[in-house]
Motif scaffolding. Structure first.
Motif, PDB file in Angstrom:
ATOM      1  N   GLY A 159       0.827  -1.205   0.000  1.00  0.00           N
ATOM      2  CA  GLY A 159       0.000   0.000   0.000  1.00  0.00           C
ATOM      3  C   GLY A 159       0.854   1.244   0.000  1.00  0.00           C
ATOM      4  O   GLY A 159       2.054   1.193  -0.263  1.00  0.00           O
ATOM      5  N   GLY A 160       0.230   2.369   0.307  1.00  0.00           N
ATOM      6  CA  GLY A 160       0.928   3.655   0.323  1.00  0.00           C
ATOM      7  C   GLY A 160       0.185   4.654  -0.550  1.00  0.00           C
ATOM      8  O   GLY A 160      -1.052   4.638  -0.625  1.00  0.00           O
ATOM      9  N   HIS A 161       0.940   5.497  -1.212  1.00  0.00           N
ATOM     10  CA  HIS A 161       0.350   6.545  -2.060  1.00  0.00           C
ATOM     11  C   HIS A 161       0.020   5.946  -3.422  1.00  0.00           C
ATOM     12  O   HIS A 161       0.908   5.596  -4.196  1.00  0.00           O
ATOM     13  N   VAL A 162      -1.271   5.868  -3.715  1.00  0.00           N
ATOM     14  CA  VAL A 162      -1.683   5.151  -4.924  1.00  0.00           C
ATOM     15  C   VAL A 162      -1.222   5.882  -6.194  1.00  0.00           C
ATOM     16  O   VAL A 162      -0.894   5.230  -7.202  1.00  0.00           O
ATOM     17  N   LEU A 200     -10.858   6.945  -5.513  1.00  0.00           N
ATOM     18  CA  LEU A 200     -10.455   7.447  -4.194  1.00  0.00           C
ATOM     19  C   LEU A 200     -11.708   7.657  -3.353  1.00  0.00           C
ATOM     20  O   LEU A 200     -12.725   8.126  -3.870  1.00  0.00           O
ATOM     21  N   VAL A 241     -11.169  15.039   6.426  1.00  0.00           N
ATOM     22  CA  VAL A 241     -11.259  16.318   7.134  1.00  0.00           C
ATOM     23  C   VAL A 241     -11.290  17.487   6.158  1.00  0.00           C
ATOM     24  O   VAL A 241     -11.679  18.595   6.514  1.00  0.00           O
ATOM     25  N   ASP A 242     -10.879  17.263   4.920  1.00  0.00           N
ATOM     26  CA  ASP A 242     -10.889  18.375   3.960  1.00  0.00           C
ATOM     27  C   ASP A 242     -12.261  18.568   3.332  1.00  0.00           C
ATOM     28  O   ASP A 242     -12.432  19.409   2.455  1.00  0.00           O
ATOM     29  N   HIS A 281      -9.606  -0.621   3.461  1.00  0.00           N
ATOM     30  CA  HIS A 281     -10.037   0.166   4.635  1.00  0.00           C
ATOM     31  C   HIS A 281     -11.508   0.592   4.511  1.00  0.00           C
ATOM     32  O   HIS A 281     -11.886   1.651   5.022  1.00  0.00           O
ATOM     33  N   ARG A 313     -13.115   3.910   6.120  1.00  0.00           N
ATOM     34  CA  ARG A 313     -13.202   5.097   5.262  1.00  0.00           C
ATOM     35  C   ARG A 313     -14.590   5.351   4.692  1.00  0.00           C
ATOM     36  O   ARG A 313     -14.835   6.442   4.165  1.00  0.00           O
ATOM     37  N   ARG A 333      12.393  21.388   0.764  1.00  0.00           N
ATOM     38  CA  ARG A 333      13.344  21.164  -0.342  1.00  0.00           C
ATOM     39  C   ARG A 333      13.188  22.280  -1.373  1.00  0.00           C
ATOM     40  O   ARG A 333      12.067  22.669  -1.694  1.00  0.00           O
ATOM     41  N   THR A 361      13.700  21.958  -4.420  1.00  0.00           N
ATOM     42  CA  THR A 361      13.245  21.396  -5.698  1.00  0.00           C
ATOM     43  C   THR A 361      11.721  21.290  -5.776  1.00  0.00           C
ATOM     44  O   THR A 361      11.173  20.899  -6.798  1.00  0.00           O
ATOM     45  N   ASP A 406      -3.171  15.635   6.423  1.00  0.00           N
ATOM     46  CA  ASP A 406      -4.454  16.340   6.316  1.00  0.00           C
ATOM     47  C   ASP A 406      -4.332  17.580   5.439  1.00  0.00           C
ATOM     48  O   ASP A 406      -5.328  18.047   4.890  1.00  0.00           O
ATOM     49  N   GLN A 466      -8.057  23.006  11.338  1.00  0.00           N
ATOM     50  CA  GLN A 466      -7.985  21.733  10.607  1.00  0.00           C
ATOM     51  C   GLN A 466      -8.968  21.729   9.438  1.00  0.00           C
ATOM     52  O   GLN A 466      -8.607  21.396   8.304  1.00  0.00           O
ATOM     53  N   SER A 489      -7.215  22.181   5.724  1.00  0.00           N
ATOM     54  CA  SER A 489      -7.273  20.949   4.924  1.00  0.00           C
ATOM     55  C   SER A 489      -8.215  21.127   3.725  1.00  0.00           C
ATOM     56  O   SER A 489      -8.086  20.427   2.728  1.00  0.00           O
ATOM     57  N   TRP A 490      -9.141  22.060   3.828  1.00  0.00           N
ATOM     58  CA  TRP A 490     -10.031  22.332   2.691  1.00  0.00           C
ATOM     59  C   TRP A 490      -9.328  23.218   1.659  1.00  0.00           C
ATOM     60  O   TRP A 490      -9.441  23.005   0.455  1.00  0.00           O
ATOM     61  N   PRO A 515      -5.680  20.771   0.482  1.00  0.00           N
ATOM     62  CA  PRO A 515      -5.884  19.354   0.849  1.00  0.00           C
ATOM     63  C   PRO A 515      -4.562  18.588   0.848  1.00  0.00           C
ATOM     64  O   PRO A 515      -3.721  18.772  -0.028  1.00  0.00           O
ATOM     65  N   GLY A 516      -4.422  17.749   1.852  1.00  0.00           N
ATOM     66  CA  GLY A 516      -3.212  16.933   1.939  1.00  0.00           C
ATOM     67  C   GLY A 516      -3.362  15.673   1.109  1.00  0.00           C
ATOM     68  O   GLY A 516      -4.410  15.428   0.506  1.00  0.00           O
ATOM     69  N   PRO A 517      -2.323  14.856   1.091  1.00  0.00           N
ATOM     70  CA  PRO A 517      -2.369  13.637   0.273  1.00  0.00           C
ATOM     71  C   PRO A 517      -3.148  12.495   0.920  1.00  0.00           C
ATOM     72  O   PRO A 517      -3.114  11.378   0.413  1.00  0.00           O
ATOM     73  N   GLN A 518      -3.847  12.786   2.010  1.00  0.00           N
ATOM     74  CA  GLN A 518      -4.547  11.718   2.725  1.00  0.00           C
ATOM     75  C   GLN A 518      -5.408  10.857   1.805  1.00  0.00           C
ATOM     76  O   GLN A 518      -5.452   9.635   1.928  1.00  0.00           O
ATOM     77  N   LYS A 519      -6.105  11.486   0.870  1.00  0.00           N
ATOM     78  CA  LYS A 519      -7.052  10.709   0.072  1.00  0.00           C
ATOM     79  C   LYS A 519      -6.343   9.761  -0.905  1.00  0.00           C
ATOM     80  O   LYS A 519      -6.975   8.885  -1.479  1.00  0.00           O
ATOM     81  N   PHE A 520      -5.049   9.961  -1.085  1.00  0.00           N
ATOM     82  CA  PHE A 520      -4.293   9.081  -1.974  1.00  0.00           C
ATOM     83  C   PHE A 520      -3.613   7.935  -1.234  1.00  0.00           C
ATOM     84  O   PHE A 520      -3.051   7.049  -1.862  1.00  0.00           O
ATOM     85  N   VAL A 521      -3.607   8.004   0.080  1.00  0.00           N
ATOM     86  CA  VAL A 521      -2.791   7.061   0.842  1.00  0.00           C
ATOM     87  C   VAL A 521      -3.656   5.980   1.479  1.00  0.00           C
ATOM     88  O   VAL A 521      -4.566   6.273   2.255  1.00  0.00           O
ATOM     89  N   TYR A 522      -3.362   4.764   1.118  1.00  0.00           N
ATOM     90  CA  TYR A 522      -4.066   3.586   1.640  1.00  0.00           C
ATOM     91  C   TYR A 522      -2.976   2.619   2.055  1.00  0.00           C
ATOM     92  O   TYR A 522      -2.424   1.905   1.230  1.00  0.00           O
ATOM     93  N   GLU A 523      -2.619   2.623   3.324  1.00  0.00           N
ATOM     94  CA  GLU A 523      -1.486   1.797   3.792  1.00  0.00           C
ATOM     95  C   GLU A 523      -1.899   0.333   3.910  1.00  0.00           C
ATOM     96  O   GLU A 523      -3.047   0.030   4.136  1.00  0.00           O
TER      97      GLU A 523
END
Lengths: 306, 386
Positions: free
Chosen positions: A176-179, A215, A221-222, A245, A249, B171, B173, B205, B370, B374-375, B378-386
């Motif tokens: 997993g991780g950043h898709v 997604l 939260v956003d 998840h 989610r 960074r 870059t 977030d 928050q 976050s609105w 937006p952070g990368p939360q929605k892309f991350v599925y560990e």
């Protein structure tokens, strides 16, 4: 085709057993590019893969390819900006369309025409999803025809090395991780997989392998409350939308949301991949009977497709 | 603590006791936090000799002051009020003793204190309110860095120091979005802004950003629709930062943020430079205006604000793509803020408005960050599925 999709591995580890159950013995190529800067921190992953891991280090290769080729790096940055702009416009359109569908859904369905209006509203959402994917295809095609990413010198070198490593491996594992990062790395460095190579993938890794990446996070939260189509995936399997998840989610208690989600993706299998899930796809790359899925009635039930 | 239905408040049970003495009151207080929150009721307590005791607060809808009553002939005073769930109320006591009024006294029975440029005051947490964990230092969150940057401003005719926040793993870059924060020193000091940025970025977030915390000179002038301030921000500060730091440099990557008068400063800057900022984050903005007549009730300091808001309401224009607005429901400005929602939306902007059971204070503004940040970023939360 031998594809096994797993739920998240953090709390219930199922990857080790899945790897041990593969009908092959030998090195297992691993992609953990989704971990980004933590890619090299793969000691635990090596243990999970039964000491057979060969890490393809795709994130490292991506960073190296950008560092070695400033023109390509700058073009990539601009390209990502264009894609972000498109995603933003898409979500703007999507939000209003999904809100409209949900409002119609909550209307009294004994009122004539509510059913027809709902069907039409869902078709509108699908049309927006298609528009988004088509637009992304066009943006990607423009970028590829201008900058030829697969022909950049450092990328060619890495593709060759990756092909060699994959050629000597008997299976592939994707974490997993950043898709988005996983997808980018797969597209850039990994060619078509040998059809017989067993693949075990979990969470974002599973998402990247489907036809389209969806997604979702009802608790974001956003304030992004609606599932978004992100990009076309690698397309290793078809008509399956992996949902890792899901219980964390998605508001699975909200039948309207769940049903809306399932209907939006039509006949595709919205596959619930929670902790401990192990789903071996059929040889044709379809959802197997008995897999946990979201239904058009708004609940989680077992897949009964033909 | 939620009382069982029909159970009397603790203070009433105490009052009914016979032979109340000092030791009984000592025990009563030792067993409880003050104010005593029991479900939706809140009892403020004061102990000590006085002729009168009052609670002073700025909660719209409650009498101000709240007069306390003495328990029997003891030195314990009390008043019980309704306090809805998730409320957070800042208050102080006012005493009358031997004909003299003593004001701005924090509650000696309550260790919770909130700080602001005006000093400190006691805080009462209603049932259900919790200090958000992302406002507290998290040892796992990599800290960003604060760097002071002096800027000579021709517009303001002074040199001002901007405190720049660089995210962890900064960074050169990378192209970062830019957040410009009015009353930056106060946001850092009273709203834990650095901790909040560190934590929200760490939790995915919000996106990694560079933030510029700016400080006013004469706040009531510079932040009340000042052309000089707008020129400083848009024509001096932004170019200086973009020359020095790896910033994305696009309108959509820039956000102006502020609270109270700082909200007016953000908005009036965006009115003057409508193509420059993609988003605004406005907290408890001083949206004071008149629909008829000129009695706005805000005093002379608000005159330029009223002129500005009245003019904008008459002809709303598009200032940004997106606006996040928040306000406390216990502050008088909530009426003006609610009213501005439809005005701003009518100009074709995407707007998100949230309210909280809180007042015009820094911890309210902290607690809304928050949702707002976050609105906007937006952070990368929605892309991350560990």
């Amino acid at each position: 085709m031998n594809v096994t999709l797993l739920g998240p591995q953090r709390f219930r580890l199922s990857a080790r057993t899945a790897i041990r159950n593969l009908p092959v013995d030998g090195p297992v190529a691993a992609i953990n590019a989704g971990w980004q800067e933590r890619e090299a921190d793969d000691g635990e992953l090596g243990d999970v893969l039964d000491g057979r891991m060969v890490n393809l280090q795709l994130f490292h290769r991506w960073e190296d390819a950008l560092a070695a080729d400033p023109e390509y790096a700058e073009a990539s940055r601009h390209h990502n900006q264009v894609l972000d702009d498109q995603q933003s416009l898409y979500t703007l359109r999507l939000r209003h369309a999904v809100d409209a569908a949900n409002e119609i859904w909550r209307r009294d369905d004994s009122i004539p025409l509510v059913g027809e209006a709902l069907g039409n509203a869902i078709e509108e959402i699908r049309a927006i999803d298609r528009w988004h994917l088509d637009t992304v295809d066009r943006i990607e095609a423009d970028f590829e025809s201008t900058y030829h990413p697969h022909e950049r010198l450092r990328v060619v070198e890495h593709r060759g090395e990756v092909a060699g490593l994959l050629g000597s491996a008997v299976a592939l594992a994707i974490t997993g991780g950043h898709v988005g990062v996983i997808l980018k790395c797969l597209q850039l460095f990994v060619g078509p997989l040998p059809p017989t190579m067993p693949v075990v993938a979990w969470s974002a890794g599973a998402m990247a392998l489907g036809e389209q990446i969806v997604l979702f996070n009802d608790n974001a939260v956003d304030g992004s409350r609606h599932a978004e189509v992100y990009r076309r995936g690698v397309g290793l399997f078809r008509h399956v939308v992996p949902l890792p998840h899901a219980r964390r989610r998605l508001h699975l208690h909200d039948a309207v949301r769940v049903a809306g989600f399932a209907r939006r993706f039509g006949g595709d299998c919205c596959l619930v991949l929670d902790d401990g899930a192990v789903v071996k796809l059929t040889e044709e790359g379809r959802c197997p009977p008995g897999a946990p899925v979201l239904t058009h009635e708004g609940v989680v039930a077992t897949w009964e497709a033909a | 603590m939620r009382p069982s239905p029909g159970r009397k408040l603790a203070i009433n049970r105490l009052r009914q006791r016979r032979g109340l003495d000092k030791a009984a009151i000592d025990r009563f207080l030792a067993r409880r936090d003050a104010p005593i929150v029991e479900g939706l009721r809140c009892t403020f307590l004061w102990r000590g000799e006085a002729d009168e005791v009052r609670v002073r607060h700025r909660v719209v809808g409650l009498p101000d002051p709240l007069q306390l009553r003495r328990v029997g002939d003891t030195d314990l005073w009390y008043v019980a009020i309704e306090l809805p769930e998730n409320s957070r109320v800042e208050y102080q006591f006012e005493l009358v003793l031997a004909g003299e009024t003593i004001s701005f006294v924090n509650d000696p029975l309550n260790p919770r204190v909130a700080h602001s440029p005006m000093g400190s005051s006691s805080v009462c947490y209603g049932s259900g309110y919790r200090v958000p964990d992302w406002t507290q230092p998290d040892p796992e969150a990599r800290p960003g860095e604060l760097v002071d940057m002096p800027i000579r401003s021709l517009a303001l005719r002074r040199t001002t120091t901007v405190t720049v926040y660089l995210p962890a793993r900064f960074r050169r870059t990378v192209s970062y979005p830019l957040l410009i924060v009015h009353d930056g020193g106060d946001y850092l000091r009273y709203a834990a802004a650095k901790t909040v940025l560190d934590n929200l970025i760490h939790r995915l977030d919000m996106a990694e950003v560079v933030a510029a915390f700016i400080r006013p000179g004469n706040r009531l002038v510079e932040y009340a629709n000042s052309a000089a301030h707008a020129r400083f921000v848009a024509a001096e500060l932004v170019p200086a930062l973009e020359a020095e730091l790896p910033l994305a440099g696009t309108a959509r990557s820039r956000c102006l943020m502020g609270s109270s008068f700082g909200g007016i400063a953000s908005m009036s800057t965006a009115v003057r430079y409508p193509e420059m900022f993609g988003s605004l984050l406005l907290e408890s903005t001083s949206f004071v205006f008149t629909d008829i007549g000129d009695d706005h009730g805000g005093g002379p300091a608000f005159d330029p604000v009223v002129t500005f808001v009245n003019r904008y309401r008459a002809r709303p224009t598009r200032l940004a793509d997106r606006i996040f607005m928040s306000c406390g429901v216990y502050e008088p400005l909530s009426v003006g803020n609610r009213s501005m929602v439809s005005t701003l939306q009518s100009a074709g902007m995407e707007l998100r408005y949230v309210e909280a059971r809180d007042g015009h204070n820094w911890e309210n503004w902290r607690d809304r960050l928050q949702e707002g940040l976050s609105w906007i970023f937006p952070g990368p939360q929605k892309f991350v599925y560990e």
